[in-house]
Write a protein that holds these residues in place. Structure first.
Motif, PDB file in Angstrom:
ATOM      1  N   ILE A   4       8.057  11.313  52.029  1.00 26.28           N
ATOM      2  CA  ILE A   4       8.422  11.232  53.442  1.00 26.28           C
ATOM      3  C   ILE A   4       7.244  10.665  54.263  1.00 26.28           C
ATOM      4  O   ILE A   4       7.555   9.513  55.238  1.00 26.28           O
ATOM      5  CB  ILE A   4       8.516  12.453  54.107  1.00 26.28           C
ATOM      6  CG1 ILE A   4       9.802  13.304  53.339  1.00 26.28           C
ATOM      7  CG2 ILE A   4       8.853  12.571  55.660  1.00 26.28           C
ATOM      8  CD1 ILE A   4      10.102  14.776  53.756  1.00 26.28           C
ATOM      9  N   ILE A   5       6.157  10.705  54.007  1.00 25.05           N
ATOM     10  CA  ILE A   5       5.114  10.028  54.516  1.00 25.05           C
ATOM     11  C   ILE A   5       5.146   8.552  54.125  1.00 25.05           C
ATOM     12  O   ILE A   5       4.662   8.113  55.168  1.00 25.05           O
ATOM     13  CB  ILE A   5       3.696  10.851  54.023  1.00 25.05           C
ATOM     14  CG1 ILE A   5       3.624  12.265  54.687  1.00 25.05           C
ATOM     15  CG2 ILE A   5       2.379  10.043  54.865  1.00 25.05           C
ATOM     16  CD1 ILE A   5       2.281  13.207  54.147  1.00 25.05           C
ATOM     17  N   ALA A   6       5.076   8.343  52.939  1.00 24.45           N
ATOM     18  CA  ALA A   6       5.116   6.848  52.403  1.00 24.45           C
ATOM     19  C   ALA A   6       6.489   6.038  53.261  1.00 24.45           C
ATOM     20  O   ALA A   6       6.064   5.115  53.627  1.00 24.45           O
ATOM     21  CB  ALA A   6       5.363   6.854  50.970  1.00 24.45           C
ATOM     22  N   GLN A   7       7.441   6.747  53.573  1.00 25.97           N
ATOM     23  CA  GLN A   7       8.540   6.049  54.235  1.00 25.97           C
ATOM     24  C   GLN A   7       8.293   5.847  55.548  1.00 25.97           C
ATOM     25  O   GLN A   7       8.379   4.932  56.428  1.00 25.97           O
ATOM     26  CB  GLN A   7       9.829   7.142  54.157  1.00 25.97           C
ATOM     27  CG  GLN A   7      10.354   6.794  52.622  1.00 25.97           C
ATOM     28  CD  GLN A   7      11.635   7.788  52.355  1.00 25.97           C
ATOM     29  OE1 GLN A   7      11.773   8.841  53.397  1.00 25.97           O
ATOM     30  NE2 GLN A   7      12.610   7.397  51.554  1.00 25.97           N
ATOM     31  N   ALA A   8       7.590   6.719  56.282  1.00 26.90           N
ATOM     32  CA  ALA A   8       7.159   6.722  57.681  1.00 26.90           C
ATOM     33  C   ALA A   8       6.115   5.735  57.866  1.00 26.90           C
ATOM     34  O   ALA A   8       6.124   4.809  58.846  1.00 26.90           O
ATOM     35  CB  ALA A   8       6.403   8.210  58.151  1.00 26.90           C
ATOM     36  N   ASP A  10       5.945   2.964  55.975  1.00 27.64           N
ATOM     37  CA  ASP A  10       6.531   1.814  55.839  1.00 27.64           C
ATOM     38  C   ASP A  10       7.427   1.318  57.003  1.00 27.64           C
ATOM     39  O   ASP A  10       7.519   0.175  57.341  1.00 27.64           O
ATOM     40  CB  ASP A  10       7.756   1.845  54.590  1.00 27.64           C
ATOM     41  CG  ASP A  10       6.854   1.889  53.132  1.00 27.64           C
ATOM     42  OD1 ASP A  10       5.776   1.354  53.315  1.00 27.64           O
ATOM     43  OD2 ASP A  10       7.667   2.401  52.114  1.00 27.64           O
ATOM     44  N   PHE A  11       8.179   2.323  57.476  1.00 24.53           N
ATOM     45  CA  PHE A  11       8.718   2.296  58.909  1.00 24.53           C
ATOM     46  C   PHE A  11       7.967   1.800  60.055  1.00 24.53           C
ATOM     47  O   PHE A  11       8.153   0.780  60.900  1.00 24.53           O
ATOM     48  CB  PHE A  11       9.363   3.544  59.236  1.00 24.53           C
ATOM     49  CG  PHE A  11      10.239   3.379  60.529  1.00 24.53           C
ATOM     50  CD1 PHE A  11      11.298   2.852  60.772  1.00 24.53           C
ATOM     51  CD2 PHE A  11       9.823   3.967  61.694  1.00 24.53           C
ATOM     52  CE1 PHE A  11      12.269   2.742  61.860  1.00 24.53           C
ATOM     53  CE2 PHE A  11      10.498   3.926  62.927  1.00 24.53           C
ATOM     54  CZ  PHE A  11      11.626   3.354  63.065  1.00 24.53           C
ATOM     55  N   VAL A  12       6.642   2.290  59.969  1.00 27.29           N
ATOM     56  CA  VAL A  12       5.631   1.813  61.166  1.00 27.29           C
ATOM     57  C   VAL A  12       5.244   0.286  60.939  1.00 27.29           C
ATOM     58  O   VAL A  12       4.911  -0.505  61.769  1.00 27.29           O
ATOM     59  CB  VAL A  12       4.549   2.845  61.109  1.00 27.29           C
ATOM     60  CG1 VAL A  12       3.240   2.014  62.138  1.00 27.29           C
ATOM     61  CG2 VAL A  12       4.781   4.199  61.723  1.00 27.29           C
ATOM     62  N   ARG A  13       5.134   0.021  59.483  1.00 26.18           N
ATOM     63  CA  ARG A  13       4.692  -1.441  59.113  1.00 26.18           C
ATOM     64  C   ARG A  13       5.718  -2.481  59.446  1.00 26.18           C
ATOM     65  O   ARG A  13       5.616  -3.646  59.531  1.00 26.18           O
ATOM     66  CB  ARG A  13       4.078  -1.526  57.817  1.00 26.18           C
ATOM     67  CG  ARG A  13       2.825  -0.687  57.788  1.00 26.18           C
ATOM     68  CD  ARG A  13       2.261  -0.997  56.267  1.00 26.18           C
ATOM     69  NE  ARG A  13       1.535   0.125  56.033  1.00 26.18           N
ATOM     70  CZ  ARG A  13       1.891   0.768  54.813  1.00 26.18           C
ATOM     71  NH1 ARG A  13       2.494   0.451  54.115  1.00 26.18           N
ATOM     72  NH2 ARG A  13       0.845   1.836  54.578  1.00 26.18           N
ATOM     73  N   ASP A  14       7.162  -2.093  59.441  1.00 26.16           N
ATOM     74  CA  ASP A  14       8.234  -2.981  59.424  1.00 26.16           C
ATOM     75  C   ASP A  14       8.424  -3.450  60.647  1.00 26.16           C
ATOM     76  O   ASP A  14       8.227  -2.772  61.823  1.00 26.16           O
ATOM     77  CB  ASP A  14       9.533  -2.224  59.056  1.00 26.16           C
ATOM     78  CG  ASP A  14      10.575  -2.998  59.011  1.00 26.16           C
ATOM     79  OD1 ASP A  14      10.662  -4.302  58.952  1.00 26.16           O
ATOM     80  OD2 ASP A  14      11.948  -2.444  59.090  1.00 26.16           O
TER      81      ASP A  14
END
Length: 56
Positions: A4-8, A10-14
């Motif tokens: 979940i932290i990794a997905q978050a 990635d979402f912030v960097r997108d």
């Protein structure tokens, strides 16, 4: 939990969503400028045509 932290992260960097938002704001600004310039030009043309009609 780490997934979940990794997905978050990635979402912030997108930045794809940010780019779409910027294009939307730019399109809105151009639209507002076009409407304002058409209104100014329209008022000027109306005055010119009234002057011509009065002269005739």
């Amino acid at each position: 939990m780490q997934k979940i932290i990794a997905q978050a992260k990635d979402f912030v960097r997108d930045e794809n969503g940010i780019t779409a938002l910027e294009y939307g704001l730019l399109a809105g600004l151009i639209t507002v400028l076009l409407i304002a310039s058409m209104k100014i030009i329209g008022t000027g043309l109306q005055t010119v045509f009234q002057d011509v009609a009065s002269a005739v």
